[in-house]
Design an enzyme around this catalytic site. Structure first.
Site, PDB file in Angstrom:
ATOM      1  N   CYS A 187      -1.426   0.960   7.446  1.00 48.35           N
ATOM      2  CA  CYS A 187      -2.870   0.720   7.587  1.00 48.35           C
ATOM      3  C   CYS A 187      -3.326  -0.543   6.832  1.00 48.35           C
ATOM      4  O   CYS A 187      -3.680  -1.545   7.462  1.00 48.35           O
ATOM      5  CB  CYS A 187      -3.679   1.916   7.102  1.00 48.35           C
ATOM      6  SG  CYS A 187      -3.406   3.418   8.061  1.00 48.35           S
ATOM      7  N   ARG A 188      -3.312  -0.494   5.498  1.00 49.48           N
ATOM      8  CA  ARG A 188      -3.905  -1.591   4.716  1.00 49.48           C
ATOM      9  C   ARG A 188      -2.995  -2.800   4.551  1.00 49.48           C
ATOM     10  O   ARG A 188      -3.410  -3.937   4.786  1.00 49.48           O
ATOM     11  CB  ARG A 188      -4.321  -1.079   3.323  1.00 49.48           C
ATOM     12  CG  ARG A 188      -5.473  -0.100   3.368  1.00 49.48           C
ATOM     13  CD  ARG A 188      -5.618   0.643   2.048  1.00 49.48           C
ATOM     14  NE  ARG A 188      -4.499   1.539   1.816  1.00 49.48           N
ATOM     15  CZ  ARG A 188      -4.323   2.281   0.725  1.00 49.48           C
ATOM     16  NH1 ARG A 188      -5.202   2.193  -0.253  1.00 49.48           N
ATOM     17  NH2 ARG A 188      -3.293   3.083   0.606  1.00 49.48           N
ATOM     18  N   SER A 189      -1.750  -2.578   4.118  1.00 53.93           N
ATOM     19  CA  SER A 189      -0.914  -3.754   3.808  1.00 53.93           C
ATOM     20  C   SER A 189      -0.499  -4.571   5.043  1.00 53.93           C
ATOM     21  O   SER A 189      -0.366  -5.791   4.924  1.00 53.93           O
ATOM     22  CB  SER A 189       0.292  -3.393   2.928  1.00 53.93           C
ATOM     23  OG  SER A 189       1.124  -2.447   3.527  1.00 53.93           O
ATOM     24  N   ASN A 245       2.316   1.477   4.364  1.00 52.02           N
ATOM     25  CA  ASN A 245       2.647   0.219   5.051  1.00 52.02           C
ATOM     26  C   ASN A 245       2.351   0.289   6.544  1.00 52.02           C
ATOM     27  O   ASN A 245       3.035  -0.328   7.356  1.00 52.02           O
ATOM     28  CB  ASN A 245       4.113  -0.203   4.807  1.00 52.02           C
ATOM     29  CG  ASN A 245       4.435  -1.647   5.202  1.00 52.02           C
ATOM     30  OD1 ASN A 245       5.555  -1.955   5.568  1.00 52.02           O
ATOM     31  ND2 ASN A 245       3.461  -2.529   5.143  1.00 52.02           N
ATOM     32  N   CYS A 269       0.867  -1.186   0.000  1.00 46.74           N
ATOM     33  CA  CYS A 269       0.000   0.000   0.000  1.00 46.74           C
ATOM     34  C   CYS A 269       0.899   1.230   0.000  1.00 46.74           C
ATOM     35  O   CYS A 269       2.090   1.124  -0.335  1.00 46.74           O
ATOM     36  CB  CYS A 269      -0.982  -0.021   1.182  1.00 46.74           C
ATOM     37  SG  CYS A 269      -0.212   0.075   2.813  1.00 46.74           S
ATOM     38  N   ASP A 281      -8.068   3.993   1.065  1.00 41.89           N
ATOM     39  CA  ASP A 281      -7.109   4.377   2.098  1.00 41.89           C
ATOM     40  C   ASP A 281      -7.888   4.883   3.316  1.00 41.89           C
ATOM     41  O   ASP A 281      -8.603   5.883   3.224  1.00 41.89           O
ATOM     42  CB  ASP A 281      -6.225   5.492   1.522  1.00 41.89           C
ATOM     43  CG  ASP A 281      -5.102   5.860   2.461  1.00 41.89           C
ATOM     44  OD1 ASP A 281      -5.152   5.467   3.648  1.00 41.89           O
ATOM     45  OD2 ASP A 281      -4.182   6.557   2.017  1.00 41.89           O
TER      46      ASP A 281
HETATM   47  P1  4NP Z   1      -1.771   2.876   4.122  1.00 40.82           P
HETATM   48  O1  4NP Z   1      -2.371   4.248   4.714  1.00 40.82           O
HETATM   49  O2  4NP Z   1      -1.240   3.220   2.742  1.00 40.82           O
HETATM   50  O3  4NP Z   1      -2.954   1.978   4.077  1.00 40.82           O
HETATM   51  O4  4NP Z   1      -0.697   2.444   5.091  1.00 40.82           O
HETATM   52  C1  4NP Z   1      -1.604   5.413   4.800  1.00 40.82           C
HETATM   53  C2  4NP Z   1      -0.821   5.637   5.911  1.00 40.82           C
HETATM   54  C3  4NP Z   1      -0.087   6.811   6.033  1.00 40.82           C
HETATM   55  C4  4NP Z   1      -0.124   7.732   5.009  1.00 40.82           C
HETATM   56  C5  4NP Z   1      -0.895   7.496   3.900  1.00 40.82           C
HETATM   57  C6  4NP Z   1      -1.631   6.335   3.790  1.00 40.82           C
HETATM   58  N1  4NP Z   1       0.624   8.938   5.117  1.00 40.82           N
HETATM   59  O5  4NP Z   1       0.464   9.805   4.245  1.00 40.82           O
HETATM   60  O6  4NP Z   1       1.437   9.075   6.040  1.00 40.82           O
END
Ligand code: 4NP
Length: 145
Positions: free
Chosen positions: A12-14, A10, A7, A118
């Protein structure tokens, strides 16, 4: 088989996808290695977001020990399949591909190139995101039996 979940951050989703896929593969006796990475570098070394940890725990899966890392081109050498969550991840990972064999490893986790949204800015998305990822991983593990 070696599977990488990707994702943006790294956190939240992955990490959810990694924990869920490992859980289901173990339950089904599949000898799979699962890892996850982000296309961005902001959360390298960080634990998963507390909201993902909590949602996973509510469903009997512990992802608290996972740590963020950034996707890199040599992941194409290590992994057989690379699953991405959204269109941006897909473009970012493909940009690092060195040849057609690398490109062929990249797939959307959800069917029909649907995106896992997201949830970073929306607490209410963590539960549906967990469910979407869980169902996709169930499908993928079921296809192997
Ligand atoms: P992820 O979510 O891609 O599912 O881990 C996010 C976590 C942090 C950020 C963006 C998306 N960020 O911009 O810090």
């Amino acid at each position: 088989m070696k599977i990488l979940m990707v994702c943006l951050g790294n956190i939240c989703r992955s990490p959810l996808a990694e924990g869920i896929m490992r859980h289901l593969a173990n339950a089904r006796g599949l000898d799979w290695e699962i890892d996850s990475a982000g296309t961005g570098n902001w959360h390298v070394g960080h634990a998963p977001d507390q909201r993902s940890i909590k949602e996973a725990r509510r469903n009997g899966i512990d992802i608290s020990q996972l740590r963020g890392r950034q996707f890199q081109a040599d992941d194409f050498d290590t992994f057989d399949r690379i699953y991405v969550m959204d269109h941006n991840n897909y473009a970012d990972v493909l940009r690092k591909a060195r040849n057609e064999s690398d490109k062929a490893k990249v797939q959307y986790l959800l069917p029909r190139q649907q995106e896992v949204p997201d949830p970073w800015f929306d607490d209410a998305l963590f539960a549906p995101v967990f469910k979407m990822i869980y169902e996709a991983c169930e499908q993928l593990t079921a296809q192997q039996q």
